[in-house]
Write an enzyme that holds these catalytic residues in place. Sequence first.
Site, PDB file in Angstrom:
ATOM      1  N   MET A 119       0.813  -1.267  -0.141  1.00 15.36           N
ATOM      2  CA  MET A 119       0.068  -0.087   0.086  1.00 15.36           C
ATOM      3  C   MET A 119       0.833   1.238  -0.115  1.00 15.36           C
ATOM      4  O   MET A 119       1.927   0.951   0.388  1.00 15.36           O
ATOM      5  CB  MET A 119      -0.999   0.065   1.337  1.00 15.36           C
ATOM      6  CG  MET A 119      -2.033  -0.793   1.100  1.00 15.36           C
ATOM      7  SD  MET A 119      -3.061  -0.993   2.785  1.00 15.36           S
ATOM      8  CE  MET A 119      -3.847   0.707   2.592  1.00 15.36           C
ATOM      9  N   CYS A 168       9.331   3.634   3.708  1.00 17.92           N
ATOM     10  CA  CYS A 168       9.020   3.051   5.199  1.00 17.92           C
ATOM     11  C   CYS A 168       8.773   4.381   6.129  1.00 17.92           C
ATOM     12  O   CYS A 168       9.735   5.170   6.148  1.00 17.92           O
ATOM     13  CB  CYS A 168      10.213   2.231   5.586  1.00 17.92           C
ATOM     14  SG  CYS A 168      10.071   1.980   7.358  1.00 17.92           S
ATOM     15  N   GLU A 198      -7.113  -3.285  -7.795  1.00 13.14           N
ATOM     16  CA  GLU A 198      -7.255  -4.037  -6.679  1.00 13.14           C
ATOM     17  C   GLU A 198      -7.501  -5.704  -7.066  1.00 13.14           C
ATOM     18  O   GLU A 198      -8.506  -5.952  -6.394  1.00 13.14           O
ATOM     19  CB  GLU A 198      -8.439  -3.514  -5.590  1.00 13.14           C
ATOM     20  CG  GLU A 198      -8.285  -1.959  -5.108  1.00 13.14           C
ATOM     21  CD  GLU A 198      -6.874  -1.877  -4.123  1.00 13.14           C
ATOM     22  OE1 GLU A 198      -6.418  -3.072  -3.614  1.00 13.14           O
ATOM     23  OE2 GLU A 198      -6.894  -0.849  -3.468  1.00 13.14           O
ATOM     24  N   VAL A 199      -7.022  -6.079  -7.951  1.00 13.74           N
ATOM     25  CA  VAL A 199      -7.440  -7.421  -8.645  1.00 13.74           C
ATOM     26  C   VAL A 199      -7.128  -8.386  -7.343  1.00 13.74           C
ATOM     27  O   VAL A 199      -8.022  -9.488  -7.414  1.00 13.74           O
ATOM     28  CB  VAL A 199      -6.474  -7.769  -9.768  1.00 13.74           C
ATOM     29  CG1 VAL A 199      -5.010  -7.665  -9.248  1.00 13.74           C
ATOM     30  CG2 VAL A 199      -6.777  -8.908 -10.566  1.00 13.74           C
TER      31      VAL A 199
HETATM   32 ZN    ZN Z   1      12.076   0.492   7.860  1.00 11.21          ZN
END
Ligand code: ZN
Length: 202
Positions: A17, A145, A89-90
Amino acid sequence: MYIKQKEGWIEVITGPMFAGKTEELLRRIKRLEYAKHNIIVFKPTIDTRYEEGHVVSHDNNKTRSINITTAKQILDYVDRNTQVVAIDEVQFLDEEAVEICEYLADKGIRVIVSGLDRNFRGDEFSFMPRLLAIAEYVTKLSAICVKCHTPATRTQRIINGKPAKYDDPVILVGAKDTYEARCRDCHEVPNKPKRYKFLDEK
Ligand SMILES: [Zn+2]
């Protein structure tokens, strides 16, 4: 001499995501719409985060789409004039999506799909590995991240402020869970069974 590819192939846009998968799908759709290609866009109805009948990215870019509940329903809308089939969004469709994509590509249709490659546990998302294997083109996007700001390949699920446990159910769209992009090192899955260990590990 020139090289021209025959019509009919599968493109998969994948990753965690917040990597911009839908954004990339929309970019490809818009480009083909400008070129007046005959294109049909589908979306599984389970993804009700945004308005019905549209594929919408996080930054509110959108295009019109047909809501489907099973992969086979795609065949109710496709005819010989269809040049492109796109599915957002398969991963939320049933596994027959793999055979349907293959069939459409064999019939000369350009199939463009976007979907998560992993679930929140970090494991593969249902039939996505099969789809990635039969695709001609795979674009694997990464996010960033939130913990360490390196490239993120995983989706961290958080329930009530804590990392979701390994045994929590996979699909809960629109529930109270929140999600974050995380790298391999920062991704946390409490209760995930450990299969291997190094000599010096307990
Ligand atoms: Zn990280």
